[in-house]
Design an enzyme around this catalytic site. Structure first.
Site, short mmCIF file in Angstrom:
data_model
loop_
_atom_site.label_atom_id
_atom_site.label_comp_id
_atom_site.label_asym_id
_atom_site.label_seq_id
_atom_site.Cartn_x
_atom_site.Cartn_y
_atom_site.Cartn_z
N HIS A 1 0.84 -1.21 0.00
CA HIS A 1 0.00 0.00 0.00
C HIS A 1 0.88 1.26 0.00
O HIS A 1 0.73 2.14 -0.86
CB HIS A 1 -0.90 -0.02 1.24
CG HIS A 1 -1.83 1.15 1.35
ND1 HIS A 1 -3.14 1.10 0.95
CD2 HIS A 1 -1.64 2.41 1.81
CE1 HIS A 1 -3.71 2.28 1.15
NE2 HIS A 1 -2.82 3.09 1.68
N GLU A 2 1.79 1.32 0.96
CA GLU A 2 2.63 2.52 1.07
C GLU A 2 3.56 2.65 -0.14
O GLU A 2 3.84 3.76 -0.59
CB GLU A 2 3.42 2.52 2.39
CG GLU A 2 2.56 2.46 3.66
CD GLU A 2 1.45 3.52 3.74
OE1 GLU A 2 1.63 4.61 3.20
OE2 GLU A 2 0.40 3.22 4.36
N GLU B 1 -4.70 7.80 -2.90
CA GLU B 1 -5.17 6.53 -2.34
C GLU B 1 -5.42 5.51 -3.45
O GLU B 1 -5.23 4.31 -3.25
CB GLU B 1 -6.44 6.80 -1.52
CG GLU B 1 -6.82 5.69 -0.59
CD GLU B 1 -5.77 5.36 0.48
OE1 GLU B 1 -4.86 6.18 0.72
OE2 GLU B 1 -5.88 4.27 1.07
ZN ZN Z 1 -3.16 5.17 1.96
#
Ligand code: ZN
Length: 509
Positions: free
Chosen positions: A270-271, A300
């Protein structure tokens, strides 16, 4: 003429001034990173003073009257009309920020920065003790400050709309209500069908003791597989994973759960997705407004694309499961692909947003959106928040919240004044569905490539179509520019239905 000097000297002067703002911002993010990683426990008070000073300095630079006068002179100059679109966009973005911030008193800006640092400390304590009453006075203080700020920016608009526009320019409460009600209507039957499916994920395939040093190796390997560049990044440990920085210094953090490697594994993917966005902006836009990301939702979308669309796909694990076995020795030696993919795509309505699966995740955001909207409209009181929170979680996710730590104290955002920022998470999901729809047309064989461990084409697509577009467009325009279509929930819902119907053996609806 050197490469960095624009022949329109007023414009160049404006960019030079803006560069200082970017540098100050970077320093700010370094001390924030330090606060969350290596700062000693007692450092809070000093750090809150540092934050207050930095935000004051930043505010001074942003609202410098010379910036205002340069903007006026540029607009009136004959050369202005002939500037290319990206340069006009720079001027537009600097003006937008200048107009906005000159309306906000510097004292208020400093008060917000200071209260954020204090609120963060109290929130940590309140969460540990599961004590909302301890946090409530700080929450009210920061809420009032943020509301005041929004009213300074635009007294004629609902403060929540002002805040939404900061993270997601162009997206209003009304638009969100429309998108979120479509999401809700599409998700509820899918969640129900999955719950009734005979395919039950066996989470013991994942939940196994895995020492930290091995997890660190897996995390690093996963980040590299996702094309995260460690020569301009690093991975550290924090309570809540996050990404900070831009261009050549983009840091990510993770958190290790010793009996569940997937927690850190997906956090790192995710990061890394966030970091890719920052590392791959066009070099020529560095220190310019167009060299920033488009919106919170777009940011995001990039993290969740790498984490979920790629990272939880069967094709990725066809490639990565043998690698995982190689790195972890005998821990996962007996695990087969299909049940493993079912396990990492386990759909269980959870109490905690950051632990939520891709299907139920957006419901957490809808709960938060409804509460924030009502708080700013003055429809609900802070005294009733836990009760309202718990009722909505029951209604939308069917979970029973036992205490405030697993309820409304779960996330850090409110302690720092992050109201109106949650919707970006769900918008990111919606964007992902639409990007995927386009990728499937542009690179029909992308899944075959991922199966072979080749993520380059799909990551390059994201770089070219999203990262390198920086902040040239507002989010609703960017999605149209990339896909030719207005932002719509149908692609994301379609992706979820297709993917999870396959995994759970459902009849496709
Ligand atoms: Zn995020």
């Amino acid at each position: 003429m050197t490469k960095n000097t624009h022949e329109f000297d007023l414009y160049q002067k404006l960019l030079d001034k803006y560069k200082d703002i970017v540098i100050l911002n970077n320093i700010y993010s370094h001390i924030y990173w330090d606060l969350d990683t290596y700062m000693p426990e007692k450092g809070t008070e000093q750090r809150s003073e540092e934050f207050a000073m930095m935000s004051g300095l930043l505010h001074e630079r942003i609202t410098d009257s010379e910036v205002g006068s340069l903007l006026d002179q540029i607009k009136e100059h004959e050369k202005y009309q002939k500037l290319p679109a990206a340069e006009k966009r720079n001027i537009h973005l600097i003006k937008k920020e200048y107009d906005r911030e000159t309306k906000v008193p510097k004292e208020l800006v400093k008060a917000i920065a200071k209260q954020s640092a204090i609120g963060n400390e109290i929130w940590k304590k309140a969460k540990k003790e599961s004590n909302y009453e301890l946090f409530k006075p700080e929450l009210i203080k920061i809420f009032d400050l943020i509301k005041k700020r929004a009213q300074y920016i635009n007294p004629d608009l609902d403060p929540y709309d002002v805040l939404l526009d900061l993270g997601e320019p162009g997206i209003t409460r009304e638009k969100l209500d429309e998108l979120f009600s479509e999401l809700r209507d599409g998700l509820i039957p899918l969640i129900k069908a999955i719950r009734d499916s005979p395919n039950k994920p066996d989470y013991s395939l994942i939940q196994r003791d895995c020492p930290k040093d091995i997890q660190e190796k897996i995390s690093q390997d996963a980040a590299l597989a996702a094309k995260y560049d460690l020569t301009s990044g690093r991975i550290d440990e924090t309570v809540h994973p996050f990404t900070t920085g831009f261009y050549d210094d983009v840091r990510i953090t993770t958190n290790y759960t010793l009996d569940d490697f997937s927690s850190s594994f997906f956090a790192v993917l995710h990061e890394a997705g966030h970091a890719l966005y920052e590392q791959n902006m066009l070099k020529e836009y560095k220190y310019q407004p167009v060299g920033f990301y488009c919106s919170d939702g777009f940011h995001e979308s990039q993290s969740r694309f790498i984490e979920n669309v790629i990272g939880r796909s069967k094709e990725f694990w066809e490639y990565y499961l043998p690698k995982l076995k190689e790195i972890t020795g005998d821990i996962f030696a007996d695990v087969d692909l299909e049940p493993f993919v079912l396990a990492i795509n386990r759909v269980i309505p959870s109490k905690i947003r950051v632990e939520a699966d891709p299907v139920t995740y957006s419901m957490h955001i809808i709960v938060r959106h409804e509460i924030e909207k009502d708080l700013f409209a003055g429809n609900i009181s802070f005294d009733d928040l836990p009760k309202i929170w718990n009722e909505k979680m029951k209604e939308y996710l069917g979970v029973t919240i036992e205490n405030d730590a697993e309820g409304l104290l779960q996330d850090v955002h409110w302690s720092g004044g992050g109201f109106g920022t949650f919707p970006g998470y769900a918008i990111g999901n919606i964007i992902d569905g639409q990007l995927l729809w386009k990728i499937e047309q542009d690179i029909p064989k992308w899944r075959d490539q991922v199966r072979k461990g080749n993520l380059s084409d799909v990551v390059d697509w994201l770089i070219k179509n999203v990262h390198q577009k920086g902040n040239l467009y507002d989010p609703l325009d960017l999605i149209k520019e990339i896909t030719g279509e207005e932002l719509s929930t149908k692609y994301y819902l379609d992706y979820l239905h297709r993917t999870f119907s396959k995994i759970y053996g459902l009849k496709e609806s």
